[in-house]
Design a protein around this motif. Sequence first.
Motif, mmCIF file in Angstrom:
data_model
loop_
_atom_site.group_PDB
_atom_site.id
_atom_site.type_symbol
_atom_site.label_atom_id
_atom_site.label_comp_id
_atom_site.label_asym_id
_atom_site.label_seq_id
_atom_site.Cartn_x
_atom_site.Cartn_y
_atom_site.Cartn_z
ATOM 1 N N UNK A 23 -61.539 105.112 -19.652
ATOM 2 C CA UNK A 23 -61.322 103.836 -18.960
ATOM 3 C C UNK A 23 -60.917 102.756 -19.959
ATOM 4 N N UNK A 24 -61.600 102.688 -21.072
ATOM 5 C CA UNK A 24 -61.280 101.693 -22.089
ATOM 6 C C UNK A 24 -59.865 101.879 -22.612
ATOM 7 N N UNK A 25 -59.477 103.118 -22.854
ATOM 8 C CA UNK A 25 -58.128 103.394 -23.368
ATOM 9 C C UNK A 25 -57.046 102.982 -22.373
ATOM 10 N N UNK A 26 -57.341 103.062 -21.082
ATOM 11 C CA UNK A 26 -56.371 102.701 -20.056
ATOM 12 C C UNK A 26 -56.363 101.188 -19.816
ATOM 13 N N UNK A 27 -57.551 100.601 -19.755
ATOM 14 C CA UNK A 27 -57.681 99.205 -19.329
ATOM 15 C C UNK A 27 -57.461 98.203 -20.468
ATOM 16 N N UNK A 28 -57.949 98.493 -21.639
ATOM 17 C CA UNK A 28 -57.903 97.519 -22.741
ATOM 18 C C UNK A 28 -56.479 97.046 -23.072
ATOM 19 N N UNK A 29 -55.491 97.936 -23.155
ATOM 20 C CA UNK A 29 -54.133 97.431 -23.443
ATOM 21 C C UNK A 29 -53.614 96.468 -22.372
ATOM 22 N N UNK A 30 -53.955 96.723 -21.107
ATOM 23 C CA UNK A 30 -53.545 95.805 -20.044
ATOM 24 C C UNK A 30 -54.212 94.446 -20.217
ATOM 25 N N UNK A 31 -55.505 94.458 -20.515
ATOM 26 C CA UNK A 31 -56.222 93.206 -20.723
ATOM 27 C C UNK A 31 -55.677 92.444 -21.924
ATOM 28 N N UNK A 32 -55.343 93.167 -22.983
ATOM 29 C CA UNK A 32 -54.761 92.510 -24.165
ATOM 30 C C UNK A 32 -53.482 91.760 -23.791
ATOM 31 N N UNK A 33 -52.632 92.367 -22.975
ATOM 32 C CA UNK A 33 -51.384 91.722 -22.551
ATOM 33 C C UNK A 33 -51.664 90.469 -21.718
ATOM 34 N N UNK A 34 -52.645 90.579 -20.838
ATOM 35 C CA UNK A 34 -52.985 89.448 -19.979
ATOM 36 C C UNK A 34 -53.513 88.286 -20.807
ATOM 37 N N UNK A 35 -54.401 88.584 -21.759
ATOM 38 C CA UNK A 35 -54.962 87.512 -22.580
ATOM 39 C C UNK A 35 -53.902 86.918 -23.510
ATOM 40 N N UNK A 36 -52.932 87.698 -23.910
ATOM 41 C CA UNK A 36 -51.816 87.167 -24.697
ATOM 42 C C UNK A 36 -50.992 86.186 -23.853
ATOM 43 N N UNK A 37 -50.748 86.546 -22.587
ATOM 44 C CA UNK A 37 -50.053 85.620 -21.680
ATOM 45 C C UNK A 37 -50.861 84.339 -21.518
ATOM 46 N N UNK A 38 -52.192 84.490 -21.439
ATOM 47 C CA UNK A 38 -53.062 83.323 -21.347
ATOM 48 C C UNK A 38 -52.923 82.412 -22.554
ATOM 49 N N UNK A 39 -52.878 83.011 -23.754
ATOM 50 C CA UNK A 39 -52.723 82.227 -24.985
ATOM 51 C C UNK A 39 -51.405 81.446 -24.979
ATOM 52 N N UNK A 40 -50.357 82.070 -24.487
ATOM 53 C CA UNK A 40 -49.064 81.383 -24.412
ATOM 54 C C UNK A 40 -49.134 80.199 -23.448
ATOM 55 N N UNK A 41 -49.849 80.402 -22.339
ATOM 56 C CA UNK A 41 -50.019 79.312 -21.376
ATOM 57 C C UNK A 41 -50.855 78.171 -21.920
ATOM 58 N N UNK A 42 -51.839 78.489 -22.748
ATOM 59 C CA UNK A 42 -52.681 77.471 -23.365
ATOM 60 C C UNK A 42 -51.862 76.630 -24.337
ATOM 61 N N UNK A 43 -50.932 77.252 -25.014
ATOM 62 C CA UNK A 43 -50.105 76.540 -25.992
ATOM 63 C C UNK A 43 -49.184 75.515 -25.331
ATOM 64 N N UNK A 44 -48.771 75.767 -24.089
ATOM 65 C CA UNK A 44 -47.860 74.861 -23.392
ATOM 66 C C UNK A 44 -48.262 74.773 -21.911
ATOM 67 N N UNK A 45 -49.398 74.104 -21.641
ATOM 68 C CA UNK A 45 -49.899 74.078 -20.263
ATOM 69 C C UNK A 45 -49.203 73.026 -19.400
ATOM 70 N N UNK A 46 -49.296 73.203 -18.075
ATOM 71 C CA UNK A 46 -48.855 72.129 -17.180
ATOM 72 C C UNK A 46 -49.637 70.843 -17.488
ATOM 73 N N UNK A 47 -49.077 69.715 -17.144
ATOM 74 C CA UNK A 47 -49.687 68.431 -17.499
ATOM 75 C C UNK A 47 -50.987 68.170 -16.741
ATOM 76 N N UNK A 48 -51.023 68.488 -15.469
ATOM 77 C CA UNK A 48 -52.221 68.230 -14.665
ATOM 78 C C UNK A 48 -53.286 69.297 -14.949
ATOM 79 N N UNK A 49 -54.533 68.889 -15.199
ATOM 80 C CA UNK A 49 -55.588 69.852 -15.542
ATOM 81 C C UNK A 49 -55.801 70.960 -14.506
ATOM 82 N N UNK A 50 -55.847 70.618 -13.236
ATOM 83 C CA UNK A 50 -56.076 71.644 -12.210
ATOM 84 C C UNK A 50 -54.932 72.655 -12.203
ATOM 85 N N UNK A 51 -53.706 72.172 -12.325
ATOM 86 C CA UNK A 51 -52.548 73.072 -12.362
ATOM 87 C C UNK A 51 -52.586 73.953 -13.603
#
Length: 176
Positions: A23-51
């Motif tokens: 399970x870890x071998x299957x799921x962890x790479x997917x989670x890594x990609x998702x958290x990387x997308x999250x990091x990119x979004x944090x670097x350039x977020x929408x202006x409004x906090x809720x958005x």
Amino acid sequence: IAGKAGLAWATVYKYYSTKDDIVTAVVRPELDKIFLRGEKGIADPPEQPAAAIFALIKCYTGWRDNWRDRGLLHAISSAGMMESSGAVHDLSVWANTQVQTQVRDLLRVLQMRSRVPKKVNVADMALIIYAVFNQEYQRYITTDGMSAEQVFSQMQRLINTLFEPWQARDSRRPHY
């Protein structure tokens, strides 16, 4: 997994010691990609906090084809919560910590850009937002007949409620 790979199930265990390891071998790479997308979004977020917060949450919903496989999500999440040790538990703890960390990091970025008041304790606010996310995620994976879109809409409504006072104040003046 073995059947889809055209292997005998015993062959899989030559490469992975336990089901948790598989399970870890299957799921962890997917989670890594998702958290990387999250990091990119944090670097350039929408202006409004809720958005910005909801955009980050939308990064997480890309997991498992927009949460389409409710049974798998429930199995992985339940195993991670019910076991006190093991690879799936460790993966669950890690993923939950990543979500909380990313929400906190996003709030800090927004605070530095004067989009969240300086007096707000971002660690506390991140915990509240995580609680909303986690509650709605758990409701989704345990409630048949509820669509992912309904859950996302509910999360968005709750997050908007958290930020509504600031956004109303912000519409009258440009910075805190």
